[in-house]
Design an enzyme around this catalytic site. Sequence first.
Site, mmCIF file in Angstrom:
data_model
loop_
_atom_site.group_PDB
_atom_site.id
_atom_site.type_symbol
_atom_site.label_atom_id
_atom_site.label_comp_id
_atom_site.label_asym_id
_atom_site.label_seq_id
_atom_site.Cartn_x
_atom_site.Cartn_y
_atom_site.Cartn_z
ATOM 1 N N ASP A 32 0.818 -1.211 0.000
ATOM 2 C CA ASP A 32 0.000 0.000 0.000
ATOM 3 C C ASP A 32 0.858 1.270 0.000
ATOM 4 O O ASP A 32 0.552 2.242 -0.674
ATOM 5 C CB ASP A 32 -0.916 0.041 1.232
ATOM 6 C CG ASP A 32 -1.988 -1.028 1.147
ATOM 7 O OD1 ASP A 32 -1.945 -1.808 0.165
ATOM 8 O OD2 ASP A 32 -2.841 -1.086 2.051
ATOM 9 N N TYR A 35 2.211 2.099 -3.335
ATOM 10 C CA TYR A 35 1.149 2.677 -4.158
ATOM 11 C C TYR A 35 0.946 4.151 -3.782
ATOM 12 O O TYR A 35 0.876 5.029 -4.649
ATOM 13 C CB TYR A 35 -0.142 1.873 -3.945
ATOM 14 C CG TYR A 35 -1.340 2.440 -4.645
ATOM 15 C CD1 TYR A 35 -1.597 2.137 -5.977
ATOM 16 C CD2 TYR A 35 -2.222 3.290 -3.975
ATOM 17 C CE1 TYR A 35 -2.695 2.671 -6.632
ATOM 18 C CE2 TYR A 35 -3.321 3.826 -4.619
ATOM 19 C CZ TYR A 35 -3.547 3.511 -5.946
ATOM 20 O OH TYR A 35 -4.637 4.049 -6.579
ATOM 21 N N LEU A 82 -36.211 -8.447 -12.814
ATOM 22 C CA LEU A 82 -36.225 -9.866 -13.180
ATOM 23 C C LEU A 82 -37.395 -10.552 -12.505
ATOM 24 O O LEU A 82 -37.788 -10.181 -11.396
ATOM 25 C CB LEU A 82 -34.939 -10.538 -12.696
ATOM 26 C CG LEU A 82 -33.638 -10.195 -13.411
ATOM 27 C CD1 LEU A 82 -32.452 -10.762 -12.646
ATOM 28 C CD2 LEU A 82 -33.667 -10.745 -14.829
ATOM 29 N N LYS A 114 -26.354 -13.397 -7.704
ATOM 30 C CA LYS A 114 -27.175 -12.196 -7.642
ATOM 31 C C LYS A 114 -26.710 -11.369 -6.442
ATOM 32 O O LYS A 114 -27.144 -11.593 -5.307
ATOM 33 C CB LYS A 114 -28.653 -12.560 -7.522
ATOM 34 C CG LYS A 114 -29.580 -11.380 -7.641
ATOM 35 C CD LYS A 114 -31.011 -11.857 -7.825
ATOM 36 C CE LYS A 114 -31.978 -10.721 -8.040
ATOM 37 N NZ LYS A 114 -32.002 -9.734 -6.988
ATOM 38 N N ARG A 135 -30.392 3.313 -11.067
ATOM 39 C CA ARG A 135 -31.506 2.688 -11.767
ATOM 40 C C ARG A 135 -32.739 3.595 -11.777
ATOM 41 O O ARG A 135 -33.407 3.719 -12.786
ATOM 42 C CB ARG A 135 -31.859 1.361 -11.088
ATOM 43 C CG ARG A 135 -33.018 0.664 -11.738
ATOM 44 C CD ARG A 135 -33.262 -0.691 -11.111
ATOM 45 N NE ARG A 135 -34.266 -1.415 -11.863
ATOM 46 C CZ ARG A 135 -35.559 -1.277 -11.711
ATOM 47 N NH1 ARG A 135 -36.018 -0.424 -10.800
ATOM 48 N NH2 ARG A 135 -36.426 -1.954 -12.436
ATOM 49 N N GLU A 170 -23.812 -3.857 -10.682
ATOM 50 C CA GLU A 170 -24.322 -3.721 -9.319
ATOM 51 C C GLU A 170 -23.291 -2.992 -8.443
ATOM 52 O O GLU A 170 -22.118 -3.362 -8.431
ATOM 53 C CB GLU A 170 -24.549 -5.149 -8.799
ATOM 54 C CG GLU A 170 -25.600 -5.289 -7.761
ATOM 55 C CD GLU A 170 -27.021 -5.123 -8.282
ATOM 56 O OE1 GLU A 170 -27.224 -4.869 -9.485
ATOM 57 O OE2 GLU A 170 -27.925 -5.219 -7.446
ATOM 58 N N LYS A 286 -29.338 -16.440 -17.223
ATOM 59 C CA LYS A 286 -29.632 -15.715 -18.471
ATOM 60 C C LYS A 286 -29.381 -16.623 -19.670
ATOM 61 O O LYS A 286 -28.372 -17.354 -19.681
ATOM 62 C CB LYS A 286 -28.712 -14.494 -18.593
ATOM 63 C CG LYS A 286 -28.932 -13.455 -17.511
ATOM 64 C CD LYS A 286 -27.861 -12.370 -17.538
ATOM 65 C CE LYS A 286 -28.146 -11.341 -16.433
ATOM 66 N NZ LYS A 286 -27.019 -10.475 -16.153
ATOM 67 N N CYS A 405 -20.620 -3.269 37.610
ATOM 68 C CA CYS A 405 -19.970 -2.648 38.769
ATOM 69 C C CYS A 405 -20.910 -1.782 39.599
ATOM 70 O O CYS A 405 -20.535 -1.331 40.672
ATOM 71 C CB CYS A 405 -18.782 -1.807 38.310
ATOM 72 S SG CYS A 405 -19.278 -0.294 37.473
HETATM 73 S S1 IVH Z 1 -29.765 -8.559 -14.780
HETATM 74 C C1 IVH Z 1 -32.964 -7.269 -17.571
HETATM 75 N N1 IVH Z 1 -27.782 -9.621 -13.425
HETATM 76 O O1 IVH Z 1 -31.159 -7.891 -9.387
HETATM 77 C C2 IVH Z 1 -32.118 -7.848 -16.526
HETATM 78 N N2 IVH Z 1 -29.334 -8.281 -12.262
HETATM 79 O O2 IVH Z 1 -34.025 -8.529 -9.404
HETATM 80 C C3 IVH Z 1 -31.918 -6.982 -15.355
HETATM 81 N N3 IVH Z 1 -28.850 -8.030 -9.868
HETATM 82 O O3 IVH Z 1 -32.282 -4.811 -10.670
HETATM 83 C C4 IVH Z 1 -30.959 -7.377 -14.337
HETATM 84 N N4 IVH Z 1 -27.022 -9.254 -9.866
HETATM 85 O O4 IVH Z 1 -30.110 -4.831 -9.291
HETATM 86 C C5 IVH Z 1 -28.886 -8.847 -13.385
HETATM 87 N N5 IVH Z 1 -25.968 -10.605 -12.352
HETATM 88 C C6 IVH Z 1 -27.059 -9.841 -12.318
HETATM 89 C C7 IVH Z 1 -27.498 -9.254 -11.114
HETATM 90 C C8 IVH Z 1 -28.655 -8.472 -11.129
HETATM 91 C C9 IVH Z 1 -27.840 -8.522 -9.124
HETATM 92 C C10 IVH Z 1 -29.959 -7.183 -9.363
HETATM 93 C C11 IVH Z 1 -30.198 -5.917 -10.179
HETATM 94 C C12 IVH Z 1 -31.613 -6.038 -10.687
HETATM 95 C C13 IVH Z 1 -32.217 -7.010 -9.714
HETATM 96 C C14 IVH Z 1 -33.370 -7.746 -10.351
#
Ligand code: IVH
Length: 662
Positions: A32, A35, A82, A114, A135, A170, A286, A405
Site C-alpha cells: 500500500d 502505491y 427480473l 445475484k 436505476r 451492481e 440468463k 460494577c
Molecule cells: S440482470 C434485464 N444480473 O437484481 C435484466 N441483475 O431482481 C436486469 N442483480 O435490478 C438485471 N445481480 O439490481 C442482473 N448478475 C445480475 C445481477 C442483477 C444482481 C440485481 C439488479 C436487478 C435485480 C433484479
Amino acid sequence: MKDPAVQIEQLREVLRHHEHLYYVLDAPEIADDQYDELMRRLQALETEHPELLTADSPTQRVGGKPREGFSKVMHSSPLLSLDNALNEAELRDFDRRVRELLGGAEYRYVTELKLDGLSMAAHYRDGQFTQAITRGDGTVGEDVTENARTIRSLPLRVKSSLPAFEVRGETVMSRRAFERLNAGREENGLSRFANPRNAAAGSLRLLEPQLTAERRLEYYTYFLLTEGHPAFDSHWRSLEELRHLGFKVDPHSRICRTIDEVFDLCNTWEGKREGLPHDIDGVVVKVDSVDQQRQLGFTAKAPRWAIAYKYPARQATTTVEAIEVQVGRTGALTPVACLQPVEVGGVTVSRATLHNEDEIERLGLQIGDQVVVERSGDVIPKVVRVSSQGSYRKAFRMPAECPVCGSKVVREAGEAASRCINANCPARLKESLLHFASRGVMNIDGLGDALVDQLVDRGIVRNVADLYDLKLEDLVSLERMGVKSAGNVIRNIDRSRLNPLPRVITALGIRFVGERTAIFLAEAFGSMDAIEHASLEELQLAEEVGPKVAEAVLQYFGEPGNRELVDRLRMAGLQFSYASTRPKAGPLQGKTLVITGTLPTLSRDEAKELIERAGGKVSGAVSRKTSFVVAGEDAGSKLEKARDLGICTLTEDELLALLAVD
Ligand code: IVH
C-alpha cells in the site's frame, strides 16, 4: 530530465495497472505504501503542471464538490427487473417456457451470483468514463457521476475500440466494509445501517463525494451495451470483454448447458453463500445467445430470457425471553436479546444484538414479543421486526446502574449509547487492559484474554497501572502460567515503560484518540502534563484535533479517577515527555500558513518546502487557526476570508524576509 507530460502519463499507467490488480482482481503486487508513494509523485507533478491534469487521472477520483441534489437522466434503454423463481419447480417452469418458445433450438445459460446491491449504468466515450446513472424507476435515474468516480473498481479510463459504450452492473458494499462503517457510526453516536445494501444505497447518494470515497463501494458489471443494446451476440462474450477492459465481473459466473446444472449450482451457492465477501440473495440465470434473447422478448416488466433464482431469507420467528446488557471498553452498554433458541439457516440462534435503546424503540420491541430474526453472512444475528406482541410483555429500560460494577450509567445528548462512567468497571477494565497491551499500543506480549480474565476476576489487577506492580509470584499461581511464561510477561511489562509518549496516550483509551491523534497531541504539547492541563481551545491547536476530540480529552482528565491513574503511570516510569522527531526550531515554529494565488518567483511546492523547513505548517483552508496567508497574484476567496478574519497577509517578499532567505 524527462518530459513531464511523458512522466505523468507513465505514472498514471502504472497506477491504473495497480488499481486494477488491487481493486478488480484482488491480487495486489505492491505494498500500500508503495502505491501511495506513486500517487504522491503523480499528485506533485500534476500540481506543478496543472495544464496536464485530466479528468481520468487516478488522482481525480475525489475531486468533486458537494452538490445540491442529483439531476435526473434518461437511460439509453430501460433497466428492467427480473422475474423470480422461488423453488425448483418455478426454475424448471422457466426452462420449459424457454425451450418451448425457442421451438427445439439448442440454447445455453449463463449463471451469475445475484449480488445484493443497487444497479447502476456507467457510460464511456473515447475510452473515458463520462457518466453514471442509478436505476431510478428503470427509465429515468439520477446522475451520480462524481460519487461513482470514487469507486476504485470502476475504471476511469479503458482501452476499447468502441467509440462509446455503456456498462451496467451492481454497486455493492462488502460485509467487512459494512461492519467497519457501522462500528464507526456507532462510535460517533449515529444510527446503524440495517444491511450492506442500504449502506451502499445511502453511500451512492451522498451529496459529498468525499464521503462516498470513504465508504469503499465496489462495482460489479454484467452488461456491455452500445446504444442501449448488447455489444456482442453472446452474453458470455460480453462478460469476457468486460473483464478484458478491466471491469470487475463476478468470478463465479458459469456457462450451464442444462437446467439440472443450473439447479445444482444454485444449491451449491446456497450452502456456500456465507463464505462470500458480499451478500447475495440468489443466482441470476440468463440465456446466453442475444439472438435467442430477442426471440424470447419481454413481458411488461421483465425479460423472458432471464430469471432470478431467489434464496429464502435466512429468517426465523422466535420469542424474546429477556434483554441483557453487555459492557464494552468505552463503557458502552449494548442491549442483547436472549431468544428462545431457534434454527436460522442451519445454525441455532439464542442471542441477537439490539445495538442501543433507539434501535429497541424503532423496533417497538418489548420482552415477551415474537420477533423475526435474520442471519446474513458472518454478521451477528439481528432482530428484523416484531411479528406479534406477547400477551405478557415488559418494556426494556436501560439500567441506571452498570450491571457489572453498579456505577452510574449516563447517556449524553445526541448519543445513541449509554455508558458506564466508572473507568475501573471490571468489564471495561478487561477490555481496557487488552487495549493497553495490544500491538501498536504498549505491545505487551503474553497479556491476552485468558490472563486478563484471571487477573481481573481475582482482583489482582484493578487498573492498568497495577500491571507495573505485578510480581512473578502473582502470576505463577495462575492457571496455565509456568515460571517461564510468567517471567516473560513480567519482562514485557517492564520493557513497555520505554514506549514513547504517543503510545502511552493511545493506551489510555480516550475516546476518539487513536494512534494518529496521539502523535499530534504529543507533537503539539510535548508532555502528558501539558495535555492534561490544556484548555478546550488550546487542545484544538493540535493538528486534526477539533472540538469533539478536544472535549473527549478534557472529559477524560476531568475525571479524578483518571488523573490518579495517570499519576500512577508516571510513578511507574512511563514516558511522559516527548522529543518531537520533526524539526522544531525555526522562525515559523507552531505557525500555520495558507498560500493563495500565484507567487512572483516561488512555485507552491518551493514555498511549502521553505515554510516547513522553518518549522511551519501549510494548510489548504483559511480558518481562525491560520497564522498568515501568503498571497500572490489572482488570490481569490482565501484572501478575502483572511481579511474578514483579520489574519495577517504576507507577500512573497515578506515571507522571505521572515525566513531571512535571500
Ligand atoms: S440482470 C434485464 N444480473 O437484481 C435484466 N441483475 O431482481 C436486469 N442483480 O435490478 C438485471 N445481480 O439490481 C442482473 N448478475 C445480475 C445481477 C442483477 C444482481 C440485481 C439488479 C436487478 C435485480 C433484479
